[in-house]
Scaffold this motif. Sequence first.
Motif, PDB file in Angstrom:
ATOM      1  N   UNK A 851      31.499  50.914  27.203  1.00  0.00           N
ATOM      2  CA  UNK A 851      31.805  49.488  27.279  1.00  0.00           C
ATOM      3  C   UNK A 851      31.652  48.892  28.656  1.00  0.00           C
ATOM      4  N   UNK A 852      31.225  49.677  29.642  1.00  0.00           N
ATOM      5  CA  UNK A 852      31.102  49.205  31.020  1.00  0.00           C
ATOM      6  C   UNK A 852      29.641  48.866  31.295  1.00  0.00           C
ATOM      7  N   UNK A 853      29.370  47.671  31.773  1.00  0.00           N
ATOM      8  CA  UNK A 853      27.987  47.314  32.101  1.00  0.00           C
ATOM      9  C   UNK A 853      27.830  46.902  33.555  1.00  0.00           C
ATOM     10  N   UNK A 854      28.879  47.058  34.353  1.00  0.00           N
ATOM     11  CA  UNK A 854      28.793  46.701  35.757  1.00  0.00           C
ATOM     12  C   UNK A 854      29.038  45.243  36.053  1.00  0.00           C
ATOM     13  N   UNK A 855      29.354  44.452  35.025  1.00  0.00           N
ATOM     14  CA  UNK A 855      29.642  43.034  35.199  1.00  0.00           C
ATOM     15  C   UNK A 855      31.047  42.743  34.681  1.00  0.00           C
ATOM     16  N   UNK A 856      31.898  42.175  35.528  1.00  0.00           N
ATOM     17  CA  UNK A 856      33.239  41.763  35.124  1.00  0.00           C
ATOM     18  C   UNK A 856      33.122  40.294  34.704  1.00  0.00           C
ATOM     19  N   UNK A 857      33.063  40.045  33.403  1.00  0.00           N
ATOM     20  CA  UNK A 857      32.824  38.695  32.897  1.00  0.00           C
ATOM     21  C   UNK A 857      34.109  37.884  32.826  1.00  0.00           C
ATOM     22  N   UNK A 858      33.936  36.574  32.683  1.00  0.00           N
ATOM     23  CA  UNK A 858      35.089  35.687  32.615  1.00  0.00           C
ATOM     24  C   UNK A 858      35.991  36.030  31.437  1.00  0.00           C
ATOM     25  N   UNK A 859      35.394  36.353  30.281  1.00  0.00           N
ATOM     26  CA  UNK A 859      36.230  36.683  29.126  1.00  0.00           C
ATOM     27  C   UNK A 859      36.992  37.980  29.352  1.00  0.00           C
ATOM     28  N   UNK A 860      36.404  38.937  30.099  1.00  0.00           N
ATOM     29  CA  UNK A 860      37.117  40.176  30.422  1.00  0.00           C
ATOM     30  C   UNK A 860      38.243  39.908  31.414  1.00  0.00           C
ATOM     31  N   UNK A 861      37.997  39.013  32.366  1.00  0.00           N
ATOM     32  CA  UNK A 861      39.049  38.644  33.322  1.00  0.00           C
ATOM     33  C   UNK A 861      40.221  38.010  32.587  1.00  0.00           C
ATOM     34  N   UNK A 887      33.155  21.797  34.493  1.00  0.00           N
ATOM     35  CA  UNK A 887      33.978  21.587  35.682  1.00  0.00           C
ATOM     36  C   UNK A 887      33.910  22.778  36.612  1.00  0.00           C
ATOM     37  N   UNK A 888      34.087  22.512  37.902  1.00  0.00           N
ATOM     38  CA  UNK A 888      34.026  23.594  38.890  1.00  0.00           C
ATOM     39  C   UNK A 888      35.175  24.570  38.728  1.00  0.00           C
ATOM     40  N   UNK A 889      36.217  24.175  38.025  1.00  0.00           N
ATOM     41  CA  UNK A 889      37.354  25.085  37.870  1.00  0.00           C
ATOM     42  C   UNK A 889      37.233  25.913  36.594  1.00  0.00           C
ATOM     43  N   UNK A 890      36.065  25.878  35.940  1.00  0.00           N
ATOM     44  CA  UNK A 890      35.901  26.691  34.736  1.00  0.00           C
ATOM     45  C   UNK A 890      35.321  28.045  35.115  1.00  0.00           C
ATOM     46  N   UNK A 891      34.730  28.734  34.154  1.00  0.00           N
ATOM     47  CA  UNK A 891      34.129  30.021  34.444  1.00  0.00           C
ATOM     48  C   UNK A 891      35.132  31.024  34.973  1.00  0.00           C
ATOM     49  N   UNK A 892      34.732  31.721  36.019  1.00  0.00           N
ATOM     50  CA  UNK A 892      35.564  32.785  36.580  1.00  0.00           C
ATOM     51  C   UNK A 892      36.889  32.270  37.114  1.00  0.00           C
ATOM     52  N   UNK A 893      36.831  31.156  37.830  1.00  0.00           N
ATOM     53  CA  UNK A 893      38.061  30.648  38.445  1.00  0.00           C
ATOM     54  C   UNK A 893      39.122  30.394  37.396  1.00  0.00           C
ATOM     55  N   UNK A 894      38.722  29.725  36.315  1.00  0.00           N
ATOM     56  CA  UNK A 894      39.697  29.422  35.278  1.00  0.00           C
ATOM     57  C   UNK A 894      40.171  30.698  34.592  1.00  0.00           C
ATOM     58  N   UNK A 895      39.278  31.651  34.415  1.00  0.00           N
ATOM     59  CA  UNK A 895      39.675  32.907  33.780  1.00  0.00           C
ATOM     60  C   UNK A 895      40.755  33.610  34.592  1.00  0.00           C
ATOM     61  N   UNK A 896      40.605  33.651  35.921  1.00  0.00           N
ATOM     62  CA  UNK A 896      41.622  34.280  36.756  1.00  0.00           C
ATOM     63  C   UNK A 896      42.942  33.533  36.689  1.00  0.00           C
ATOM     64  N   UNK A 897      42.858  32.231  36.621  1.00  0.00           N
ATOM     65  CA  UNK A 897      44.106  31.457  36.551  1.00  0.00           C
ATOM     66  C   UNK A 897      44.895  31.829  35.303  1.00  0.00           C
ATOM     67  N   UNK A 898      44.193  31.974  34.171  1.00  0.00           N
ATOM     68  CA  UNK A 898      44.899  32.262  32.937  1.00  0.00           C
ATOM     69  C   UNK A 898      45.176  33.744  32.742  1.00  0.00           C
TER      70      UNK A 898
END
Length: 966
Positions: A851-861, A887-898
């Motif tokens: 299950x590891x592909x070397x990419x930590x995706x937003x949904x995984x975060x 929005x700039x707060x989406x993607x990875x940033x938003x994933x980390x927030x939640x």
Amino acid sequence: MKLSTRWLAAFALLAIAQPTIAAAPSNFSTDNPRFARLYTLERQASDLLNSDDYALSMSQKTRDAWGRLHDAAMQAKIGGQSHPLAGVALINLSSMDQIDGKNPDALARSNDGLRLLAPFADAYPIAWMQGLSIKGYVQIALGDVAGGADTLAGASRYMDTYIARTPADRIDKDTHMLRSNIAFTHAQALTRLGRNAEAVEAQKASMEARIAAAGPNSADTIGSYYTYAQMLQRADRDGEAEKYARLAVDIATDHVDRKHPSYARALEALGLLLSRTGRRGESLDYLQRAIAIKRETVGTESLYFQFGLQNLGSVLLPLERYADAEPLFLEAERGFRRIEGENSPQSARALAFAAAAALAEGRRAEAIGRLDTALARVRSESDKDRDIGQRVFPYLIPALIEEGRGVEAGRAAGAFTTETAQLDNAPALPLAQAAMLTAWTTPDRRDLGEAARRLTGVLRDGAAMNDNGELTEDQRAALDTVLAVAAQTQDTALALDAMAVLAGSRIAQANRLVAQRLVEDPALATRVRGLQDRVKALEVADRRLLKALAVDEEVATARADRADVAAEVEAERSAIARDYPRWVEAHGGERPDLDALRAGLRREEALLAVMPAFDGVYLLAVSADGARIERARMDRAAMVALVHRLRGSLTPAGFDQAAAHDLYREIFTPGILGTLGKAKILRIVPTGAFASLPFAMLPERPIAAVDKNVPWLVRRFAIRVQPGFAIHPAQGGQMAMRNQTLLGVGAPQAFTDSQGAVASRGASGTEVRALSDLPALPGSLAELRAVAKRFGAGHATLLVGAEANEATLRTRDLSSYGVILFATHGLVDGEMAGVNEAALLLSPPGTDDAGDDGLLTASEVAAMRIAADWVILSACNTAAGEKAQAAAYSGLAQAFRYAGAGSLLVSHWPVRDDASAFVTLETVKGAGRGLPRAVALQKAMLKLIASRHPDAAQPYIWAPFMLMGR
């Protein structure tokens, strides 16, 4: 007589009704040898009409054959009346007129044919119903929608009687198909009249007849399933609508040839379904493929093709791709007119859509002209078509007001109110819009504020019903009118309410996957469904109240009923917010209060919201001393173009200085600056294109050259960006380095084409090659070590090189770290092949890392559990969203927030690693000295500008960094 299958195919696009029928003479027979010559003439004409040679079937030769039958039958008398085949001939001639687009001739001939056939209708039932069908369709095409609906209702009633009295083995496929077509056109007419509940029943009858004619898996039946789904949706029966839309797609996939036109319809069905569920980006591929198949199979001169163009354009509109949508609507408009005539109702709709695109692009006068033409086109001979007004008036009236044409706006508002009140199932939105626009055009405007708040409430409830959070173009246009009213009246509380709906929509879009994960909790899922049911009930109550206000009847009762339902909704919302605050926040459902917002700002803080709505950009400034709402002088399209111009011009050597200062002047007007006062920390709430704007680099004065003394906005304000208006309690500036622990992740091993482990996990060779082409980040290891040193021995853990992998992160308890720093590449959705969501690059996986592909995706975060009160994403593009308009707060940033993070330090574009290390370390050091984090970032940026780092004064080097708070 055999009904023409060609006419049946053409009629599949239409709609219809019926008169009283006289009895035929008791001795009448359809096979009387006395009239053998008439039967021969009928057979000759029918053979020509049913010829496989289309040109022959529609030729003058065929018309002459029907003419000979008509003339002969007129001379053959039965009880003093002409033989009914004279009427049959005229009805077939009228069908040819209708196919040729000669609607007035078709109406005249169908009327004459029905008159001649009326005493003998039961002897020639198919011809009788065909005549009613043609008459009803042509009435609608010529503008008499109500009359056409009545004619078609009569045709449907007669058909039902005919089916009931005829043995099943004597009802052929063509008869069932005619029944389906009559009911289909009737449903379309009812929809245009706003009689949606009746339209559902008519389309259901059409679908059932189509199944009887062609079977449940036929290509011809697929369209009936999807059209029924459309009708159900218009009647607010969304669950059933989705069922039939998916059924259409499933059957097409399993039973229809890929080149069959109905397969294109299935693709279109799936595309439109995806669009309705918030996946408009995904839907585009299906809709474009459907158009390509239609072009190849049915050609560009078919109504199906024009509808395909219009559907694709209507999906592009909410994506703000107006320049792409407008030519599609205009092409469809021309096509509809060629096929249906100059007063084609469908051409009017396409023109209204094109007008909306022109409005959004800032061409108001051109849009008004199109909207006026659309109204005039369907009302040239009748004022009974109220459906087009629902599309035109909400755009036309505000545009007229903006142009200073108040008298015309008032007349249009009156018509809008009258027509909307007459709809049997008028949605709450147009009712609320009509009430507000009427109040706006009334001289005393006494009820304007209340009407605007009521409209905002309807919009908020509508957004709450949408799981993906996306607003339709109509909803955004309505919010624009509310904000325009708020700006005119300086009603800042109203502005905040409307802006919260806009901001909440963006938050919900960014957090769709997070919200889905949260709702996997069965208890929460049950609560959410209950809330949605209550919101639906509230919409019904809203509709009743708004209609009562429109007709001034039973207002008190409707208001009391609405208040009771609203209280239930608010109680359930509050209970869910108390028990599941993260779900409410993920949905953008927090409702700000202006007084509470001001009270939550610290003494040195102020807040600025910058929000594009539909054709305007609105600015709301809030400080401890006051609040102000303004509409920017430039329209939305011009300001968005400036943002794109600035972003596109940024290089290490320079940028578009004029665009940067123009944006400053448009946003930081004297009124806005006066309200912000002497604040030192500025909280910014941006949406749309402005979420990608690096506010820190806007110059307060025009600049000729970049040096260390340019008056950037960052010199005046320490800036933090937040997705919504919630002001959470201050977390304190002191990071207490001696007690906090750091986890640093980065400096991963490089990917190479030989990394077979990646490919074995499902990543394509193209993806592996793309990842291996990413440049090295030699400064990332030094950055991690420098920050770790600041925290001190025993308080920092580094995962670098081969250890910086997904498997290690999954097995580590991340809740024990107060600060987490990632120093690696950040990838945005679509940046390279195979990367379908925002991600951080880690080390390639080992062969045993399933299950590891070397990419930590937003949904995984988003599925992680962290407790860091600060996450630093020292990586390229970590502020970016999934799409250009996200929005700039989406993607990875938003994933980390939640996942549980507090503040985040992210970047707007690819960052030079030495600059990233400098800003990260200086920000951490500043916060460690007790500075508020926004101030720590401000000072780090200013220190970099003043440093001796190469090109450090250029905004490309220091301006991408952004502090994002809750």
